[in-house]
Design an enzyme around this catalytic site. Structure first.
Site, PDB file in Angstrom:
ATOM      1  CB  SER A   9      -1.003  -0.207   1.483  1.00 25.40           C
ATOM      2  OG  SER A   9      -0.900   1.403   1.205  1.00 25.40           O
ATOM      3  CG  ASP A  36      -4.909   2.590   0.476  1.00 23.82           C
ATOM      4  OD1 ASP A  36      -5.830   1.684   0.799  1.00 23.82           O
ATOM      5  OD2 ASP A  36      -3.953   2.128   1.214  1.00 23.82           O
ATOM      6  CG  ASP A 202      -6.056  -3.049   3.054  1.00 21.79           C
ATOM      7  OD1 ASP A 202      -5.060  -2.281   3.340  1.00 21.79           O
ATOM      8  OD2 ASP A 202      -6.851  -2.037   2.350  1.00 21.79           O
TER       9      ASP A 202
HETATM   10  C1  DX5 Z   1      -6.364   1.273   5.643  1.00 23.10           C
HETATM   11  C2  DX5 Z   1      -5.663   1.248   3.811  1.00 23.10           C
HETATM   12  C3  DX5 Z   1      -4.688   0.405   3.545  1.00 23.10           C
HETATM   13  C4  DX5 Z   1      -3.511   1.024   4.940  1.00 23.10           C
HETATM   14  C5  DX5 Z   1      -2.831  -0.293   5.590  1.00 23.10           C
HETATM   15  O1  DX5 Z   1      -7.117   2.079   5.587  1.00 23.10           O
HETATM   16  O2  DX5 Z   1      -7.056   0.440   3.334  1.00 23.10           O
HETATM   17  O3  DX5 Z   1      -4.415  -0.260   2.889  1.00 23.10           O
HETATM   18  O4  DX5 Z   1      -2.631   1.690   3.939  1.00 23.10           O
HETATM   19  O5  DX5 Z   1      -1.422   0.032   6.014  1.00 23.10           O
HETATM   20  P1  DX5 Z   1      -0.844  -1.019   7.184  1.00 23.10           P
HETATM   21  O6  DX5 Z   1      -0.260  -2.009   6.214  1.00 23.10           O
HETATM   22  O7  DX5 Z   1       0.274   0.092   7.593  1.00 23.10           O
HETATM   23  O8  DX5 Z   1      -2.013  -1.501   7.843  1.00 23.10           O
HETATM   24 ZN    ZN Z   2      -6.136  -0.222   1.999  1.00 25.37          ZN
END
Ligand code: DX5
Ligand code: ZN
Length: 246
Positions: A9, A36, A202
């Protein structure tokens, strides 16, 4: 289960050098880029829109096959998912993943144009995304029951069947949150019913939590802070893949 797909992401990348971050991440062995999109309404945070996606798309080769390397996996955390389908297709999105909750909660419209942007059912939206030549994903927030996806995935109308299910393992809105293991029964139920489905997880995925997600049956792994916060992102990507491939 289908092959492992690692989708870093870019929410956790340096936004000042986003294009380079994208090409570097593919160079480190990522399959997809998870992009995102947040509108400050569906979630309490704002990221970026189609013009930014257009620019970063030019730093990464388009996938040569369905779901191939370089797929732009756009996670649409937005209140009006139908409204932005065409713009994101033009920007180079390959997989348009909308939130089930947004599609069913579209609010009352004030004009006919607004009506056509807002009024949609998940099935119609999936069909519309397919008509624009993209793959369609459907995401569910932690409080949403997994069974809402069955009606879509069981449809006999091929154009209305999603290509991926995204089970959120944090409340959407921010990177770096704690993985919710209590979401795993949803993943298990999906994997049992749909052996060939791309099931994405995710939120909070890392070397510490990947085994739990992989054992439950997830094959598409999003990781933001775990990849972009690492000294060696390539090593993290490799370990996530090994965990899914078993
Ligand atoms: C949160 C996003 C994710 C986020 C995940 O709303 O949808 O994609 O970037 O980040 P990590 O892997 O750090 O939890
Ligand atoms: Zn996401």
């Amino acid at each position: 289960a289908p092959p492992a797909i690692i989708a870093p992401s870019i929410l956790s990348a340096d936004f000042g050098t986003l294009g380079k971050a994208c090409s570097d991440t593919i160079g480190h062995g990522a399959d997809w880029l998870h992009v995102d999109i947040m509108d400050g309404h569906f979630v309490p945070n704002i990221t970026f829109g189609a013009p930014v996606v257009t620019k970063i798309r030019s730093h990464v080769d388009r996938p040569k096959e369905t779901f191939g390397t370089g797929t732009f996996d756009c996670h649409m955390m937005i209140s009006e998912p139908k409204k932005w389908v065409k713009d994101f297709q033009k920007a180079g999105c390959d997989l348009y993943c909308f939130h089930y909750e947004a599609a069913v909660n579209s609010t009352a419209a004030e004009s006919p144009e607004e009506q056509s942007d807002k009024m949609t059912s998940p099935k119609e939206l999936i069909r519309f995304i397919h008509e624009q030549g993209m793959r369609a994903g459907v995401a569910i927030k932690p409080k949403t029951d997994v069974s809402v996806l069955y009606e879509l995935l069981d449809s006999d109308v091929k154009e209305e069947v999603p290509d991926m299910a995204l089970v959120m393992t944090v409340e959407p809105g921010f990177g770096g949150q704690k993985f919710m293991p209590d979401m795993m029964p949803k993943v298990q139920a999906l994997r049992k019913r749909y052996p060939d489905l791309n099931i994405e997880v995710d939120g909070g995925l890392s070397e510490k939590t990947i085994d739990t997600a992989a054992d439950a049956g997830a094959n598409v792994i999003v990781a933001g802070s775990a990849v972009f916060g690492a000294q060696d992102p390539g090593d993290v990507i490799k370990k996530l893949r090994q965990a899914v491939e078993g």
